[in-house]
Design a protein around this motif. Structure first.
Motif, mmCIF file in Angstrom:
data_model
loop_
_atom_site.group_PDB
_atom_site.id
_atom_site.type_symbol
_atom_site.label_atom_id
_atom_site.label_comp_id
_atom_site.label_asym_id
_atom_site.label_seq_id
_atom_site.Cartn_x
_atom_site.Cartn_y
_atom_site.Cartn_z
ATOM 1 N N GLU A 110 -7.254 0.216 -7.681
ATOM 2 C CA GLU A 110 -5.941 0.531 -7.100
ATOM 3 C C GLU A 110 -5.585 1.996 -7.291
ATOM 4 O O GLU A 110 -4.950 2.601 -6.453
ATOM 5 N N ASN A 152 1.684 2.217 -5.302
ATOM 6 C CA ASN A 152 1.422 3.295 -6.246
ATOM 7 C C ASN A 152 2.613 4.227 -6.409
ATOM 8 O O ASN A 152 2.869 4.749 -7.481
ATOM 9 N N SER A 212 -1.948 -0.433 -1.342
ATOM 10 C CA SER A 212 -2.037 0.114 -2.699
ATOM 11 C C SER A 212 -1.339 1.470 -2.778
ATOM 12 O O SER A 212 -0.750 1.821 -3.785
#
Lengths: 438, 277, 305
Positions: A395, A142, A138
């Motif tokens: 997330e 990101n 994640s």
């Protein structure tokens, strides 16, 4: 009566004044240091969001010291300002092409800078250093935009409510699990004149971390794309319910009477001096808590579960915070590039990750740290909460997924209800208005 | 002889204003590239309730400050000019607050005005008065800011009045005394008319300073709750740097500059009219 | 021919307080004395009210941090710890050195060029009168400009002139910002100030330069002193420019160092109050010194009488 002057007189005056100014300026410019010689050690500049990195961000400071020791040919020049001034400086520097080599910046700003060609794509560097698999998936996604990875995680963002076991016990209260439990705690503590949740809106409207997690307990992750592309709205029944719950907490007397004029630091101070039962903050607070008199009585709670919530309620916010990014100019200077690579390799190596932990921060790589259970009891409590059975993390934190004005409207909407300035309906409308004003 | 001042002023003050005026017609987030949007920023401000609230607060502060500060500091200057024992020390002490950086002034007054930990409510508590929300509530903050502004500026204004009184020619003052004018008559017909320019100086300085109040609000309430206590500049700071709407912030800055200039000129025009009337 | 301060006081006393007043004015005399005592009392009262918050800071600066939020009135545990913290962590020598250097250059250059400009704007005949008053308004309009509008463009100017990273990067905008303020004060007082004296000097054959510097300047001493005081205070407290235009820790100014201190010890209120006290004291001394100049103006003014 006045008089006119001769041209000669005027010219002489002017010349004299110009001379004085020029002489003054000349001598001052002369004082400036010339740029560093090319044959010495390489210097990389690192610009952070704290006015004094050594004391305010000891983890980063420790890593820099160790890095310089291990790499005597590289010097890291650290500077820092408070967040607002730091961003202001970066914005000005970005326009003038004078960005520091490595710096901390918000994700949404980093994406703007990437579009403007101001940032380096770190993807090749990370593969070259073999770091790609060391970050949680994640985290990498990101900080990815298109096929470029523009940032690496600075520190972890593990947030929730710190609580004081002793205050709860003394009042015959259990650690709450559901929102109704929390409401009951607030009512009971109100009778005793104790603040339940310590927070402060003055110059720190962003200090609403536990409520941002609550947004995720009302389906934020699924809704946000629709809200941003206008197929959905922030003004929806689910979010409205959450804001109504915040109003219930306020009416139960959960917050300090001076929440409007109190700063975040004062809120922390209230908790660490045993005057508030809970503190809305994150793992970064562990060192201050550890040093305080309440250290032995502190636990970490992921936040309330709502029976009228949406989706999984057993969540904890444990994501990457804002990234560290590298200026595009670094890739044009081989010596600098090599130095920055060394720095990244060191920062995400196990030795540096353990330093993060030693300074009260969770690791940002998959490294399994050593945590001393007694001298680091607060950090331990937070890390345990994050790895409790069945718990999962969103997330990203809700405010990191939207532009800065929308994020600020979110903070305002939450504090607006806490301070009894906005009704729940006005609160969701405020955020929706910010979404719509492009 | 005017050239050096004019050049530096134009370069470092006028040029930046024009530069920022240009930005006020763009959408610019601080990090991307600016995009021309015409008057859109000015229109958005007109529709922004927080902007109107900030304007309202600034006007409240302006009125309260000017009404109390100008006569107050003038009277104080005259009082301290008399042979009061220790007058010099008194003047220095009154000037004290004007020396402190505004950010520290704000911090000091948090410890006085904060509804929970402040000195004022503690003192009122001793005599049984319930805590008052001087700052951080819905209504009182601009008045509290005006109070703090007056506190921080009274020594400043007093010093200008003092200097203005000092440059008055003594012979005129003595002549009026010998003519048998009472203290009040002398004040009314000699001192005040002769110090007209000084009054203009102080008033204009105070007007333009009020339009620039930022740090006081920033420290006392951070503009909160929910921007209810913002002044024009604190809201501009929020818009520009916290919200990163640089173009919108510059539009607001342009409005502040124009307002400050217009109010000052209006004052000058009014006072001149009175002079000729 | 210079009269001293005492001469002036004697002179003023002779008009209202000494026995030279005729007998029938005695009631007026006592009334005046009563008024003097009353106004003295009012002056003390106002000063006390203004100083009260300052005393509060000084008291807090001696309190241990725990007391400040809990028991600030306590006088039993007063400590010097806060001052030790501040002295230990503020780069006192550096910050005062830098600020004094910047202040001396910026304020002296700023005052000098403003003075000549103001002199020109009030005492010289321009070919068109309109030009003169427009120029004055042009400069005075600068008073209305909030500093945040300037930061970004000034940063770019500093880069363009190659002065970024030097003291001049701060000095130039400081001078520019001081010009409207100085001009307002100087032109205002120069207009209020009668020009007969200068005319006399002209008749005596004084040149313009001599007129400006040796006749008008001394008479304007109280105003110049006032301007110097305000400009020095401005430079000492200026923060927005300093935070953007100074990158080098060796070049920190007082306000920058104090704000960093504040950022670093966010809840050490005792420390902050001690820092405030430490910064305040030298500036009060500067004010007290310059104030002598403001008063000195009185004697010069009296010479004419």
């Amino acid at each position: 009566m006045s008089f006119s002057i001769t041209t000669a007189g005027r010219a002489r005056r002017l010349a004299a004044a110009a001379l004085v100014t020029a002489a003054a300026m000349g001598s001052l410019v002369g004082c400036s240091s010339s740029s560093s010689a090319s044959d010495g050690p390489t210097t990389i500049s690192l610009s952070m969001q704290n006015p004094d990195v050594k004391t305010a961000d000891p983890a980063t400071w420790a890593i820099i010291q160790a890095f310089e020791k291990a790499n005597p040919n590289v010097k890291v020049e650290v500077t820092g300002e408070a967040v607002a001034e730091h961003l202001q400086k970066l914005s000005i520097a970005a326009q003038s092409d004078t960005l520091p080599d490595v710096f901390w910046v918000y994700k949404s700003n980093a994406e703007d800078m990437l579009k403007g060609g101001k940032l380096m794509n770190l993807s090749p560097v990370l593969s070259e250093l073999g770091l790609s698999d060391k970050f949680p998936k994640s985290t990498v996604s990101n900080f990815t935009s298109g096929d470029a990875i523009y940032g690496v995680p600075y520190q972890g963002l593990l947030t929730g409510l710190w609580y004081n076991k002793k205050i709860l016990q003394d009042n015959g209260l259990q650690v709450p699990v559901t929102f109704d439990d929390l409401l009951a705690v607030a009512k009971k503590l109100k009778e005793k004149g104790i603040t339940t949740i310590s927070n402060g809106a003055n110059q720190s409207a962003f200090s609403v971390w536990s409520f941002l997690t609550d947004l995720d307990r009302f389906g934020y992750a699924d809704k946000i794309d629709g809200i941003l592309n206008s197929t959905g709205s922030f003004n929806n029944a689910d979010f409205l319910r959450l804001y109504q719950h915040i109003a219930e907490l306020r009416d139960a007397g959960a917050f300090a009477s001076n929440v409007s004029t109190q700063t975040y630091q004062q809120a922390v101070d209230q908790f660490t001096s045993g005057k508030a039962a809970m503190l809305d903050a994150g793992v970064w607070g562990s060192s201050a808590i550890q040093k305080s008199s309440v250290a032995g009585n502190v636990g970490f709670w992921a936040g309330p579960q709502f029976k009228d919530g949406v989706g999984n309620q057993n969540i904890i916010m444990n994501v990457a915070s804002a990234p560290l990014v590298v200026s595009a100019k670094v890739s044009k200077d081989n010596a600098k590039l090599a130095a920055v690579k060394k720095f990244i390799a060191f920062y995400y190596g196990d030795e540096a990750q353990q330093m993060l932990v030693d300074n009260g921060q969770p690791p940002v790589t998959t490294y399994k740290p050593k945590v001393d259970p007694s001298s680091q009891s607060a950090l331990r409590a937070a890390l345990d909460a994050a790895s409790a059975p069945g718990v999962s993390s969103p997330e990203s934190q809700p405010d990191l997924l939207v532009s800065t004005p929308v994020a600020n409207a979110m903070y305002d909407s939450i504090y607006g209800v806490i301070q009894n300035q906005l009704t729940p309906q006005q609160a969701v409308d405020l955020v929706q208005a910010a979404v719509q004003s492009k | 002889m005017i050239a050096p001042a004019l050049i530096l002023f134009t370069l470092f003050l006028v040029y930046p204003v024009i530069y920022s005026l240009g930005f006020s017609f763009t959408k610019f987030q601080g990090f991307g590239s600016p995009e021309f949007i015409g008057l859109q920023n000015y229109i958005s401000l007109g529709q922004d309730p927080f902007f109107w609230r900030a304007l309202q607060n600034t006007v409240i502060i302006l009125i309260v400050s000017i009404v109390l500060l100008v006569p107050g500091s003038f009277a104080l200057a005259l009082l301290l000019r008399r042979k009061v024992p220790g007058g010099g020390a008194l003047r220095a002490l009154v000037f004290g607050p004007a020396i402190i950086a505004p950010i520290l002034v704000g911090l000091i007054w948090v410890f006085i005005l904060d509804p929970k930990i402040g000195l004022l409510n503690r003192l009122l508590g001793f005599v049984g008065v319930a805590p008052v929300q001087w700052i951080g509530g819905d209504t009182l903050t601009p008045y509290a800011v005006a109070l703090v502004f007056i506190w921080g500026s009274i020594g400043f204004a007093m010093t200008i009045f003092y200097a203005g009184r000092q440059v008055l020619p003594e012979d005129v003052m003595e002549a009026s005394e010998l003519d048998g004018a009472t203290g009040f008559q002398q004040l009314r017909y000699v001192t005040i008319p002769m110090m007209r320019e000084t009054f203009a100086i102080v008033t204009i300085l105070m007007i333009t300073s009020v339009f620039k109040i930022f740090e006081l609000v920033y420290m006392l309430t951070g503009g909160g709750p929910v921007h209810r206590s913002e002044t024009l500049v604190s809201y501009m700071y929020f818009t520009t740097f916290t919200n990163q709407k640089y173009g919108l912030g510059m539009a607001l800055a342009v409005i502040i500059t124009v307002l400050g200039a217009v109010v000052s000129v209006a004052y000058l025009a009014l006072s001149r009219e009175r002079k000729t009337a | 021919m210079r009269t001293t301060r005492t001469d002036v006081i004697d002179e003023s006393m002779s008009t209202d307080l000494t026995g030279t007043t005729p007998e029938h004015q005695k009631p007026k005399r006592t009334r005046r004395r009563a008024a003097a005592i009353a106004s003295g009392a009012v002056a003390y009262l106002i000063t006390f009210l203004v100083v009260l918050p300052l005393l509060w800071i000084v008291l807090l600066s001696f309190q241990p941090s725990g007391n400040i939020l809990g028991n600030p009135f306590s006088l039993t545990n007063l400590t010097l710890d806060n001052y030790l913290t501040v002295i230990g962590s503020l780069p006192l020598l550096k910050m005062y050195g830098n600020t004094v250097l910047i202040a001396v250059v910026a304020v002296s250059v700023g005052t000098a060029i403003s003075f000549t400009a103001a002199f020109a704007l009030t005492r010289m005949i321009f070919r068109h009168r309109k030009v003169q008053s427009s120029l004055r308004f042009y400069i005075l309009a600068g008073l209305a400009v909030p500093v945040y509008i300037l930061l970004f463009p000034v940063y770019r100017l500093d880069l363009a002139f190659g002065v970024f990273g030097t003291y001049a990067a701060l000095i130039l905008p400081y001078i520019a910002v001081s010009i409207p303020f100085n001009t307002l004060l100087l032109t205002g007082f120069l207009r209020e100030f009668p020009s007969e004296l200068e005319e006399a000097a002209i008749i005596d054959g004084a040149g313009l330069g001599r007129l400006c510097w040796t006749v008008v300047l001394p008479l304007m001493r109280p105003v110049i002193a006032t301007i110097l005081i305000f400009n020095v205070v401005y430079v000492f407290n200026e923060f927005p420019f300093a935070s953007i235009l100074i990158n080098n820790p060796d070049m920190v100014t007082v306000s920058l160092a104090v704000s960093r201190f504040q950022g670093q010890y966010t809840v050490d209120y005792g420390g902050m109050m001690a820092a405030a006290t430490l910064v305040l004291l030298p500036q009060l001394v500067i004010y007290a010194l310059f104030q002598k100049q403001v008063i000195a103006g009185m004697t010069v003014g009296a010479v004419k009488g």
